[in-house]
Write a protein that holds these residues in place. Structure first.
Motif, mmCIF file in Angstrom:
data_model
loop_
_atom_site.group_PDB
_atom_site.id
_atom_site.type_symbol
_atom_site.label_atom_id
_atom_site.label_comp_id
_atom_site.label_asym_id
_atom_site.label_seq_id
_atom_site.Cartn_x
_atom_site.Cartn_y
_atom_site.Cartn_z
ATOM 1 N N THR A 4 0.832 -1.204 0.000
ATOM 2 C CA THR A 4 0.000 0.000 0.000
ATOM 3 C C THR A 4 0.864 1.251 0.000
ATOM 4 O OG1 THR A 4 -1.746 -1.196 1.158
ATOM 5 C CG2 THR A 4 -1.837 1.205 1.243
ATOM 6 N N GLU A 5 1.908 1.244 0.808
ATOM 7 C CA GLU A 5 2.782 2.416 0.893
ATOM 8 C C GLU A 5 3.431 2.740 -0.444
ATOM 9 O OE1 GLU A 5 3.811 -0.423 3.152
ATOM 10 O OE2 GLU A 5 2.080 0.240 4.264
ATOM 11 N N ILE A 8 0.989 4.753 -2.493
ATOM 12 C CA ILE A 8 0.849 6.108 -1.951
ATOM 13 C C ILE A 8 2.085 6.926 -2.286
ATOM 14 C CG2 ILE A 8 0.650 7.456 0.184
ATOM 15 C CD1 ILE A 8 -1.066 5.099 1.276
ATOM 16 N N GLU A 13 -3.866 8.564 -4.029
ATOM 17 C CA GLU A 13 -4.481 9.027 -2.790
ATOM 18 C C GLU A 13 -4.711 7.833 -1.859
ATOM 19 O OE1 GLU A 13 -5.304 12.128 -1.790
ATOM 20 O OE2 GLU A 13 -4.370 12.933 -3.606
ATOM 21 N N PRO A 14 -4.412 7.970 -0.574
ATOM 22 C CA PRO A 14 -4.631 6.868 0.374
ATOM 23 C C PRO A 14 -6.078 6.390 0.414
ATOM 24 C CG PRO A 14 -3.300 8.584 1.385
ATOM 25 C CD PRO A 14 -3.760 9.108 0.053
#
Length: 156
Positions: A4-5, A8, A13-14
């Motif tokens: 996920t990081e 981002i 966008e998170p």
């Protein structure tokens, strides 16, 4: 292997990334894979077309070489199993609209038809018209040829 990081950090966008529960990368499907999908899948596209034609009393026959031709063309599309739908739609588009209103009750799909479906359909319909013309001309010719001389000329 992406986390996920990573997304981002790349700029997504998170809130958007949080809505994507699964992230995968698929390997491209080979012609062999696509052939298997055509022949072995429960909801095969070909079964769907077969059933659609069958509903109109039309039997569709497909040679094994034709299945390979479809699979190879779909593999060249590079869009996975979706390529099968694209290729089949190109092949059957005119068939599914023209054949139900014709007298044809059977047709065989050959490898050549994969490349030239419109020409193949035109040939099927041309042969049908010739057969129908023979059926019509014979009784007309036998009954009226001797009483109306100009009719024999028109039938030639």
């Amino acid at each position: 292997q992406a986390r996920t990081e990573d997304f981002i950090e790349y700029g997504f966008e998170p809130e958007f990334i949080g809505r994507l529960p699964v992230r995968v990368v698929c390997d491209p499907l080979s012609a062999e894979d696509l052939y298997s999908i055509l022949t072995l899948s429960e909801g095969s596209l070909l079964k769907q077309y077969h059933e659609a034609f069958h509903a109109y009393g039309i039997e569709m026959q497909i040679e094994d070489a034709t299945l390979w031709a479809i699979a190879k063309r779909a593999a060249a599309e590079g869009t996975g199993a979706r390529g099968l739908a694209t290729i089949c739609e190109k092949i059957f588009r005119d068939f599914k609209y023209e054949l139900p209103s014709s007298q044809s009750k059977i047709f065989s799909l050959s490898p050549e038809m994969v490349d030239f479906p419109k020409e193949a359909l035109d040939e099927i319909l041309r042969e049908e018209r010739q057969e129908l013309r023979k059926k019509i001309e014979k009784p007309v010719s036998d009954k009226y040829i001797h009483t109306v001389p100009c009719l024999g000329y028109l039938l030639e």
